[in-house]
Design an enzyme around this catalytic site. Structure first.
Site, PDB file in Angstrom:
ATOM      1  N   ARG A   6       7.614  38.880  60.998  1.00  0.00           N
ATOM      2  CA  ARG A   6       7.684  39.674  59.768  1.00  0.00           C
ATOM      3  C   ARG A   6       6.386  39.496  58.989  1.00  0.00           C
ATOM      4  O   ARG A   6       6.198  38.529  58.269  1.00  0.00           O
ATOM      5  CB  ARG A   6       8.892  39.221  58.931  1.00  0.00           C
ATOM      6  CG  ARG A   6       9.404  40.272  57.950  1.00  0.00           C
ATOM      7  CD  ARG A   6      10.649  39.781  57.248  1.00  0.00           C
ATOM      8  NE  ARG A   6      11.749  39.582  58.172  1.00  0.00           N
ATOM      9  CZ  ARG A   6      12.577  40.543  58.583  1.00  0.00           C
ATOM     10  NH1 ARG A   6      12.419  41.770  58.139  1.00  0.00           N
ATOM     11  NH2 ARG A   6      13.558  40.283  59.428  1.00  0.00           N
TER      12      ARG A   6
ATOM     13  N   GLU B 231      14.954  42.898  67.128  1.00  0.00           N
ATOM     14  CA  GLU B 231      14.598  44.320  67.101  1.00  0.00           C
ATOM     15  C   GLU B 231      13.121  44.530  67.416  1.00  0.00           C
ATOM     16  O   GLU B 231      12.252  43.842  66.880  1.00  0.00           O
ATOM     17  CB  GLU B 231      14.902  44.900  65.723  1.00  0.00           C
ATOM     18  CG  GLU B 231      14.507  46.368  65.579  1.00  0.00           C
ATOM     19  CD  GLU B 231      14.245  46.780  64.143  1.00  0.00           C
ATOM     20  OE1 GLU B 231      13.494  47.755  63.956  1.00  0.00           O
ATOM     21  OE2 GLU B 231      14.770  46.121  63.233  1.00  0.00           O
TER      22      GLU B 231
ATOM     23  N   SER C 176      13.327  50.989  66.579  1.00  0.00           N
ATOM     24  CA  SER C 176      14.460  51.599  65.885  1.00  0.00           C
ATOM     25  C   SER C 176      14.266  53.105  65.950  1.00  0.00           C
ATOM     26  O   SER C 176      13.293  53.631  65.398  1.00  0.00           O
ATOM     27  CB  SER C 176      14.504  51.123  64.430  1.00  0.00           C
ATOM     28  OG  SER C 176      15.684  51.526  63.793  1.00  0.00           O
TER      29      SER C 176
ATOM     30  N   ARG D 131       5.467  42.756  67.851  1.00  0.00           N
ATOM     31  CA  ARG D 131       6.682  42.174  68.433  1.00  0.00           C
ATOM     32  C   ARG D 131       6.659  42.247  69.954  1.00  0.00           C
ATOM     33  O   ARG D 131       7.230  41.397  70.643  1.00  0.00           O
ATOM     34  CB  ARG D 131       7.922  42.853  67.854  1.00  0.00           C
ATOM     35  CG  ARG D 131       8.087  42.558  66.379  1.00  0.00           C
ATOM     36  CD  ARG D 131       9.468  42.859  65.838  1.00  0.00           C
ATOM     37  NE  ARG D 131       9.563  42.476  64.435  1.00  0.00           N
ATOM     38  CZ  ARG D 131      10.685  42.454  63.732  1.00  0.00           C
ATOM     39  NH1 ARG D 131      11.831  42.808  64.315  1.00  0.00           N
ATOM     40  NH2 ARG D 131      10.690  42.088  62.470  1.00  0.00           N
TER      41      ARG D 131
END
Length: 425
Positions: free
Chosen positions: A275, A347, A350, A389
């Site tokens: 993050r 995640e 999305s 990520r």
């Protein structure tokens, strides 16, 4: 954004959709505000008609040499009252628009109900998780041990939630982005776009980031905002346009830096790259025919899955519950990649179908050739995928016991043939 007429005609459906999101009934309030706006507008129109009629009488009276002062006084009075009514109508419209702008999209029927992520539905799991002969480490442990991931240097320069990547890790992140762009353009039919990283507030309003989520954005002193995702500029390519519906869908992809304040993330993922305030992401956006957005949603999700499949990363696909889906979405598929260092799925993409929600806000429409009427397009967006990520996932899934990282086959052409990342490579 919602059409007040639809709410007037379907108040129970509107409130039922809100209830599924855990929100209170609102139809009666909307209908009342809309009623005030419409009644004021009707009164203005009636006064305008009366004024026109009286103006004709003034001309007729004067043509006959009569005294039209009384009628002229009434015309002047109507003019003043019309100005007051116009202000009242604008005030009521602004209040209604402000209220509706804060309301999230409604979920479609097959979205699972639930308060949060615990109600998300697993659609499928793909790929085999690797069995490690040693205890797998997290990405920041691996990167720091390689000497190629420096959070302390980033904190000195910029503060928390930033990172400096060096050498082979910097190149690996660049390789991931280039690989994704090539895949989406060459195999998935997306058009590559290089959009601005700074946008106006109207663009963020169109995608639903403003006004509700201003605290999540970085704003410049000149009034521009740094993009939280390239969904914003890509989707706004359709803003204020009426396109030939036979040419839909438009499919766009972009690799951009993204900037988020992470205002609501205090205490979460404080270590590592999960993050960050600044990160790279490949985005996919579709501007679709309203009858074909469901199929486009499935297609977009498969395109994001293909990225992970080609990288050999295990993942699962989730349908988000009503309590976990985003503000503008009517249905969202999350793709979660397996991170062995954390021992959990996280995640990485999305993919959302927003229906006509964003299109209404940005006035993006389509029209059948030869017809006058228009329809709002449907907009879809999805990470294709989050580059940082993906870097984390490669590090953790391809780590070796000595701390080195095997480069996935799909990325080696972008790494000048490098097969293994070792310290200071």
């Amino acid at each position: 954004m919602f059409d007040p007429k639809w709410i007037r005609d379907n108040p129970d459906a509107f409130d039922a959709g809100r209830a599924r999101r855990g929100l209170p009934a609102l139809a009666a309030t909307v209908i009342d505000l809309d009623g005030k706006r419409r009644s004021t507008q009707t009164a203005w129109q009636e006064m305008q008609a009366k004024r026109n009629e009286l103006s004709k009488q003034v001309g007729q009276i004067k043509s006959k040499g009569g005294d039209a002062s009384a009628v002229m006084a009434e015309v002047a009075s109507l003019k003043d009252r019309m100005a007051e009514a116009e202000v009242e109508e604008q005030k009521a419209a602004a209040e209604l628009d402000a209220l509706l702008a804060q309301q999230p999209n409604l979920p479609v029927a097959d979205v699972p109900d639930g308060a949060d992520e615990t109600a998300n539905r697993i659609e499928r799991e793909v790929g085999q998780r690797r069995n490690f002969a040693f205890a797998p480490k997290q990405h920041f442990e691996l990167g720091e041990a390689l000497g190629l991931m420096d959070f302390a240097a980033a904190a000195k320069i910029s503060g928390a939630r930033f990172v400096v990547l060096k050498g082979a890790l910097a190149r690996l992140e660049r390789a991931l982005g280039q690989f994704m762009l090539d895949l989406h353009t060459a195999e998935h039919g997306y058009t590559e776009v290089n959009p601005p990283f700074l946008v106006k507030d109207v663009s963020l309003y169109g995608t639903g980031n403003l006004p509700k989520f201003a605290e999540d954005l970085f704003k410049t002193e000149q009034g521009h905002y740094l993009i939280p995702t390239s969904e914003v500029p890509l989707t706004n390519l359709a803003a204020d346009e009426i396109v030939d519906e036979t040419k839909l869908p438009f499919r766009y992809t972009a690799l951009t830096a993204c900037f988020r304040s992470e205002a609501g993330a205090a205490g979460r993922d404080t270590r590592g790259m999960i993050r960050q305030h600044q990160f790279w992401k490949v985005e996919m956006v579709s501007i679709a025919h309203p009858d074909e957005s469901d199929a486009e949603h499935q297609r977009m999700t498969k395109c994001a899955e293909n990225v992970l499949a080609k990288l050999g990363l295990p993942y699962r696909v989730m349908t988000l519950s009503t309590g976990d889906m985003g503000f503008s979405s009517q249905k969202t598929f999350d793709i979660e990649v397996w991170l062995p260092g954390q021992g959990m799925y996280r995640e990485i993409s999305s993919c959302s179908n927003c229906g006509e929600f964003q299109a209404r806000r940005m006035k993006a429409r389509c029209r059948k050739p030869g017809e006058k009427g228009t329809r709002f397009v449907h907009t879809l967006n999805g990470s294709g995928v989050a580059v940082g990520r993906a870097l984390i996932a490669v590090l953790e899934n391809y780590q070796q016991e000595d701390g080195s990282i095997v480069v996935p086959d799909a990325l080696r052409p972008y790494m000048n043939g490098l097969e293994v990342i070792r310290p200071h490579a």
